[in-house]
Design a protein around this motif. Sequence first.
Motif, PDB file in Angstrom:
ATOM      1  N   TRP A  34      13.548 -16.182  26.346  1.00  0.00           N
ATOM      2  CA  TRP A  34      12.262 -16.545  26.930  1.00  0.00           C
ATOM      3  C   TRP A  34      11.530 -15.282  27.404  1.00  0.00           C
ATOM      4  N   PRO A  35      10.192 -15.179  27.255  1.00  0.00           N
ATOM      5  CA  PRO A  35       9.243 -16.223  26.882  1.00  0.00           C
ATOM      6  C   PRO A  35       8.949 -16.317  25.396  1.00  0.00           C
ATOM      7  N   ALA A  36       9.531 -15.423  24.589  1.00  0.00           N
ATOM      8  CA  ALA A  36       9.321 -15.527  23.149  1.00  0.00           C
ATOM      9  C   ALA A  36       9.979 -16.785  22.592  1.00  0.00           C
ATOM     10  N   VAL A 310       1.289 -20.382  47.817  1.00  0.00           N
ATOM     11  CA  VAL A 310       0.040 -20.748  47.141  1.00  0.00           C
ATOM     12  C   VAL A 310       0.275 -21.847  46.107  1.00  0.00           C
ATOM     13  N   VAL A 311       1.300 -21.678  45.265  1.00  0.00           N
ATOM     14  CA  VAL A 311       1.501 -22.648  44.184  1.00  0.00           C
ATOM     15  C   VAL A 311       1.977 -23.994  44.708  1.00  0.00           C
ATOM     16  N   VAL A 312       2.741 -23.983  45.794  1.00  0.00           N
ATOM     17  CA  VAL A 312       3.147 -25.258  46.388  1.00  0.00           C
ATOM     18  C   VAL A 312       1.942 -25.954  47.009  1.00  0.00           C
ATOM     19  N   ALA A 313       1.096 -25.177  47.685  1.00  0.00           N
ATOM     20  CA  ALA A 313      -0.095 -25.764  48.329  1.00  0.00           C
ATOM     21  C   ALA A 313      -1.078 -26.312  47.305  1.00  0.00           C
ATOM     22  N   THR A 314      -1.138 -25.693  46.131  1.00  0.00           N
ATOM     23  CA  THR A 314      -2.094 -26.121  45.100  1.00  0.00           C
ATOM     24  C   THR A 314      -1.475 -27.065  44.076  1.00  0.00           C
ATOM     25  N   GLY A 315      -0.195 -27.374  44.237  1.00  0.00           N
ATOM     26  CA  GLY A 315       0.459 -28.296  43.308  1.00  0.00           C
ATOM     27  C   GLY A 315       0.699 -27.723  41.933  1.00  0.00           C
ATOM     28  N   THR A 316       0.822 -26.392  41.825  1.00  0.00           N
ATOM     29  CA  THR A 316       1.018 -25.749  40.520  1.00  0.00           C
ATOM     30  C   THR A 316       2.391 -25.083  40.411  1.00  0.00           C
ATOM     31  N   LEU A 317       3.350 -25.577  41.196  1.00  0.00           N
ATOM     32  CA  LEU A 317       4.677 -24.954  41.198  1.00  0.00           C
ATOM     33  C   LEU A 317       5.313 -24.979  39.815  1.00  0.00           C
ATOM     34  N   ALA A 318       5.246 -26.123  39.126  1.00  0.00           N
ATOM     35  CA  ALA A 318       5.872 -26.230  37.807  1.00  0.00           C
ATOM     36  C   ALA A 318       5.280 -25.217  36.829  1.00  0.00           C
ATOM     37  N   ARG A 319       3.984 -24.981  36.935  1.00  0.00           N
ATOM     38  CA  ARG A 319       3.309 -24.065  36.016  1.00  0.00           C
ATOM     39  C   ARG A 319       3.726 -22.618  36.248  1.00  0.00           C
ATOM     40  N   TYR A 320       3.853 -22.246  37.520  1.00  0.00           N
ATOM     41  CA  TYR A 320       4.119 -20.846  37.840  1.00  0.00           C
ATOM     42  C   TYR A 320       5.556 -20.571  38.273  1.00  0.00           C
ATOM     43  N   LEU A 321       6.431 -21.558  38.111  1.00  0.00           N
ATOM     44  CA  LEU A 321       7.828 -21.350  38.468  1.00  0.00           C
ATOM     45  C   LEU A 321       8.458 -20.178  37.727  1.00  0.00           C
ATOM     46  N   PRO A 322       8.198 -19.990  36.407  1.00  0.00           N
ATOM     47  CA  PRO A 322       8.777 -18.822  35.719  1.00  0.00           C
ATOM     48  C   PRO A 322       8.385 -17.493  36.355  1.00  0.00           C
ATOM     49  N   VAL A 323       7.146 -17.411  36.864  1.00  0.00           N
ATOM     50  CA  VAL A 323       6.706 -16.174  37.510  1.00  0.00           C
ATOM     51  C   VAL A 323       7.507 -15.938  38.782  1.00  0.00           C
ATOM     52  N   ALA A 387       6.034  -4.740  37.643  1.00  0.00           N
ATOM     53  CA  ALA A 387       4.621  -4.995  37.938  1.00  0.00           C
ATOM     54  C   ALA A 387       3.821  -5.219  36.660  1.00  0.00           C
ATOM     55  N   PHE A 388       4.181  -4.521  35.579  1.00  0.00           N
ATOM     56  CA  PHE A 388       3.480  -4.689  34.301  1.00  0.00           C
ATOM     57  C   PHE A 388       3.805  -6.036  33.665  1.00  0.00           C
ATOM     58  N   ALA A 389       5.057  -6.464  33.778  1.00  0.00           N
ATOM     59  CA  ALA A 389       5.488  -7.697  33.114  1.00  0.00           C
ATOM     60  C   ALA A 389       4.972  -8.941  33.825  1.00  0.00           C
ATOM     61  N   THR A 390       4.784  -8.887  35.134  1.00  0.00           N
ATOM     62  CA  THR A 390       4.416 -10.086  35.891  1.00  0.00           C
ATOM     63  C   THR A 390       3.069 -10.675  35.462  1.00  0.00           C
ATOM     64  N   PRO A 391       1.981  -9.895  35.348  1.00  0.00           N
ATOM     65  CA  PRO A 391       0.707 -10.486  34.904  1.00  0.00           C
ATOM     66  C   PRO A 391       0.794 -11.085  33.503  1.00  0.00           C
ATOM     67  N   ALA A 392       1.663 -10.555  32.660  1.00  0.00           N
ATOM     68  CA  ALA A 392       1.825 -11.095  31.310  1.00  0.00           C
ATOM     69  C   ALA A 392       2.324 -12.535  31.358  1.00  0.00           C
ATOM     70  N   LEU A 393       3.112 -12.870  32.395  1.00  0.00           N
ATOM     71  CA  LEU A 393       3.595 -14.240  32.537  1.00  0.00           C
ATOM     72  C   LEU A 393       2.464 -15.182  32.942  1.00  0.00           C
ATOM     73  N   PHE A 394       1.530 -14.687  33.754  1.00  0.00           N
ATOM     74  CA  PHE A 394       0.380 -15.508  34.118  1.00  0.00           C
ATOM     75  C   PHE A 394      -0.481 -15.796  32.890  1.00  0.00           C
ATOM     76  N   GLY A 395      -0.591 -14.786  32.027  1.00  0.00           N
ATOM     77  CA  GLY A 395      -1.441 -14.940  30.856  1.00  0.00           C
ATOM     78  C   GLY A 395      -0.707 -15.380  29.614  1.00  0.00           C
ATOM     79  N   HIS A 396       0.574 -15.735  29.764  1.00  0.00           N
ATOM     80  CA  HIS A 396       1.382 -16.193  28.630  1.00  0.00           C
ATOM     81  C   HIS A 396       1.363 -15.172  27.488  1.00  0.00           C
TER      82      HIS A 396
END
Length: 433
Positions: A34-36, A310-323, A387-396
């Motif tokens: 993952w993520p490939a 932030v992700v728990v408050a916005t209900g996006t935990l499942a989406r950003y859990l890999p990050v 730090a370089f790899a983390t934004p790549a996870l946000f942008g898939h």
Amino acid sequence: MISNRLSRWTLPFFGCALANFIAAQGLTIAGVSWPAQSWAAPGTLVTVHLLTIGWLLLLMLGALFQFVPVMTSKMLPSQNAALATLAAIELGLAGMICGFVALSQGLTGLAHCLPVGGALVIVGVLIAIVDIAVPLLQARPLPLPGRMVLTALAFLVATIALGLLMSVALTIPLLARHFAPLVGGVGYHALAGLGGWFTIGAIGVSYKLLSMFMLAPEDRGRIGEWVYDLVTAGFAVALAGGLTSLWYPGPALDALEAAGYALAVSGIALYLFDIVRLYRTRKRVAIELHNKAAIGAFAMLAIATSLAIVVVATGTLARYLPVLVFLVLFGWLSGLGVTQLYKIVPFLTWIGRFGQSLGRGPVPRVQDLVAERRGAPGFIVYFAGVAFATPALFGHGPSLFRLGMAITAVATLMLTHEYWRAWRGYYAGGSLK
């Protein structure tokens, strides 16, 4: 008081752990994880277990075999238990890897390697727990780092047990129906490991190591006690609520799980505040490289904690859990591991080869076994890669993520070379050879 008895197998633990870490990074860079690939892909499962069992578990246990006697001023019951632990875990990990590959290829005859390998890992872990827990249970009163380690060991038992039950559900039809819900609860297996075992253990060890090497107050007072209570209760409540909901779903258990996460996040935030306080109250004026670099790991933990809120408050935990998992696994836990190894390896080398020679002639200092100007780039490159790899996870972006992982792998190799040089006495004029 530091024990004069060196754990003979701690450095081999570190060597095996680093080899597994580099192998896991290599699989990710090669695109077979993952993520490939998907989370269920065999390459992903192999990579995850190389990271959690092969790297972090061996790293933590290797450190505890040496530093629990330091925490408690009591010796381990057996030095040979460490070797048995190392052999069982490495063989068990190999069996689990074979099992994952066999399941993906439909090789049912080899599929039982998975639970057998898991059982071997459990055997190794149980041996380690007994050997490590005995001096902790004998110490009166047990200091805060020791209590944290003892609690982390309890979560370790839960983590390994959950993993074994999940493998049983996948490979033994007669038992599968009883444990089938656990297959969908892999996140709780990760929570018990990354949260309860690794994070609480890392907090306890860091309290001891940072205070010892920076000459800071070891007694963390009420703040330290609150950190322990909040983090322990938080992970325990979240795990209990989440696991129970697999069989009996309902809003009450969801609320209980959320309350657990809130407690854990509060405890971690308080821990980060206490770490800042620890740095400020140190007596050692000049901060050594490993503790300067450790600030990067604490920053990653702060980022992960803020993101979790932030992700728990916005209900996006499942989406950003890999990050979140990536930041905790590579930024916080692995980051703290590679930084502290830079001090632990020369420290153990010095104890083993010069500890008995004090007062009998000139001996090098621990700091003489490292060259901070040579080591610093490795830490900069490592955290830059994270730090370089983390934004790549946000942008898939799998390709950008693999590039970031390649950067961390280069840094890991650089730092491993520095650990090797420290062990061989390279910067001390080869006096240890």
